[in-house]
Write a protein that holds these residues in place. Sequence first.
Motif, mmCIF file in Angstrom:
data_model
loop_
_atom_site.group_PDB
_atom_site.id
_atom_site.type_symbol
_atom_site.label_atom_id
_atom_site.label_comp_id
_atom_site.label_asym_id
_atom_site.label_seq_id
_atom_site.Cartn_x
_atom_site.Cartn_y
_atom_site.Cartn_z
ATOM 1 N N LEU A 81 28.861 6.129 71.515
ATOM 2 C CA LEU A 81 29.293 6.302 73.080
ATOM 3 C C LEU A 81 30.827 6.595 73.162
ATOM 4 O O LEU A 81 31.155 7.347 73.907
ATOM 5 N N TYR A 82 31.640 5.783 72.219
ATOM 6 C CA TYR A 82 32.959 6.233 72.210
ATOM 7 C C TYR A 82 33.381 7.609 72.116
ATOM 8 O O TYR A 82 33.996 8.188 72.884
ATOM 9 N N LEU A 83 32.857 8.311 71.255
ATOM 10 C CA LEU A 83 33.165 9.536 70.931
ATOM 11 C C LEU A 83 32.528 10.607 72.086
ATOM 12 O O LEU A 83 33.302 11.358 72.359
ATOM 13 N N SER A 84 31.420 10.362 72.577
ATOM 14 C CA SER A 84 30.626 10.956 73.465
ATOM 15 C C SER A 84 31.648 11.006 74.765
ATOM 16 O O SER A 84 31.925 12.006 75.443
ATOM 17 N N LYS A 85 32.109 9.794 75.169
ATOM 18 C CA LYS A 85 33.141 9.719 76.403
ATOM 19 C C LYS A 85 34.358 10.263 76.130
ATOM 20 O O LYS A 85 34.676 11.008 77.092
ATOM 21 N N TRP A 86 35.016 10.309 74.791
ATOM 22 C CA TRP A 86 36.184 10.972 74.620
ATOM 23 C C TRP A 86 36.135 12.328 74.795
ATOM 24 O O TRP A 86 36.879 13.110 75.080
ATOM 25 N N ILE A 87 35.052 13.009 74.242
ATOM 26 C CA ILE A 87 34.690 14.244 74.314
ATOM 27 C C ILE A 87 34.584 14.792 75.705
ATOM 28 O O ILE A 87 35.394 15.942 76.035
ATOM 29 N N ILE A 96 35.941 20.260 70.066
ATOM 30 C CA ILE A 96 35.238 19.006 70.233
ATOM 31 C C ILE A 96 33.707 19.334 70.822
ATOM 32 O O ILE A 96 32.771 18.229 70.414
ATOM 33 N N GLU A 97 33.482 20.418 71.599
ATOM 34 C CA GLU A 97 32.170 20.581 72.141
ATOM 35 C C GLU A 97 31.107 20.872 71.040
ATOM 36 O O GLU A 97 29.967 20.656 71.240
ATOM 37 N N SER A 98 31.571 21.278 70.039
ATOM 38 C CA SER A 98 30.608 21.550 68.779
ATOM 39 C C SER A 98 29.983 20.393 68.048
ATOM 40 O O SER A 98 28.877 20.808 67.301
ATOM 41 N N ALA A 99 30.400 19.149 68.398
ATOM 42 C CA ALA A 99 29.796 18.087 67.715
ATOM 43 C C ALA A 99 28.509 17.986 68.277
ATOM 44 O O ALA A 99 28.186 17.630 69.693
ATOM 45 N N THR A 100 27.414 17.767 67.316
ATOM 46 C CA THR A 100 26.018 17.588 67.892
ATOM 47 C C THR A 100 25.497 16.698 66.886
ATOM 48 O O THR A 100 25.743 16.305 65.760
ATOM 49 N N CYS A 101 24.358 16.035 67.658
ATOM 50 C CA CYS A 101 23.703 15.003 66.981
ATOM 51 C C CYS A 101 22.592 15.493 65.777
ATOM 52 O O CYS A 101 22.431 16.802 65.660
ATOM 53 N N VAL A 102 21.975 14.458 65.338
ATOM 54 C CA VAL A 102 21.240 15.124 64.146
ATOM 55 C C VAL A 102 19.985 15.770 64.631
ATOM 56 O O VAL A 102 19.209 16.659 64.050
ATOM 57 N N ASN A 103 19.772 15.616 66.062
ATOM 58 C CA ASN A 103 18.426 16.160 66.662
ATOM 59 C C ASN A 103 18.984 17.466 67.382
ATOM 60 O O ASN A 103 18.179 17.973 68.303
ATOM 61 N N LYS A 104 20.298 17.730 66.915
ATOM 62 C CA LYS A 104 20.881 19.021 67.567
ATOM 63 C C LYS A 104 21.388 18.938 68.988
ATOM 64 O O LYS A 104 21.974 19.984 69.629
ATOM 65 N N LYS A 105 21.330 17.921 69.524
ATOM 66 C CA LYS A 105 21.764 17.529 71.001
ATOM 67 C C LYS A 105 23.315 17.334 70.812
ATOM 68 O O LYS A 105 23.755 16.921 69.939
#
Length: 322
Positions: free
Chosen positions: A199-205, A215-224
Amino acid sequence: MMGPVLAACLLIILSTAWISQANGALCKKDGGVCTCNDKTKSVDCSYKELTAIPSNIPLETMQLHLNLNSLSKLSPTAFHHLSKLTYLSLSTNQLQALPAGVFDQLVELDELHLNYNELKSLPSGIFDKLTKITNLDLSGNKLQSLPHGVFDKLAELKTLDLSNNQLKRVPEGAFDSLVKISEVQLYNNPWDCSCNDILYLSKWIREKEGKVNGIESATCVNKKAVLEITEEEAAEDCVYPNTTTAIPTTIITTLASSNDDDIPELPVPQENFQKFLGYQEPDHLPTQPQCLMSISGYLGLMMSLVLTSAAILYVIHFLKKA
């Protein structure tokens, strides 16, 4: 009368050559393997299959290229005499770890390239002395985690590349001190978006979107996309193997209730046994290029001594005739 003058000039030239050989052959012009540029104060030792860093790099060096070699480890004092470095590249080697304090004397460093090595972790405070650095490349490693506060002292940092690693999260507040950051590459990491640590990384992005590139290119293991993760989706309190709380409570209970006779004897790895006995491997093992450099320097030294002796005899001969 010209004979003694010419002989004296020859003696000075040979003495200069001898001093150069005595200081060690690092650059190609002195019989070494690296390329040196006196004007830019740069030393290029890339593509030399080095397994250890040359020990005779000039103190005035400002740019040092050690990329594309076979370095697997560094001495903690490898760069302590190079306080004027502004550029250091160790990319595309085989570094598996960084010793604590290895960069502490590089207070003028502006760029550090550690990309495409085999780093799995970073020591705490490894970058704390690099307060002037603007470009840090850690991409293409095997980083599984980052220590708390690893970037806290890097107030001048503008570009940070963490792409192509094995990061699942970053510590709370990891990027808060990067007040001048303009680009952070985070892609190709297995960001774990099921744990609330993300959540920290998501909020910072979300806060830096449009202000910090990449920074927008960061994706979860499920590609979200990481920036789209909500608190409901990241509700779990995850424990990772690199934390002390990751030890299963069942194991702790079992060990606490066991008798000493029930505890199996664990084998001691040979490397740990050697450390227990006080054995330490040398920081720098001679490499083939370095051996060649040593032989070249030795032969050059011997030749210089022979020629210097001949010049001295030549001068004495003419002085006797005069």
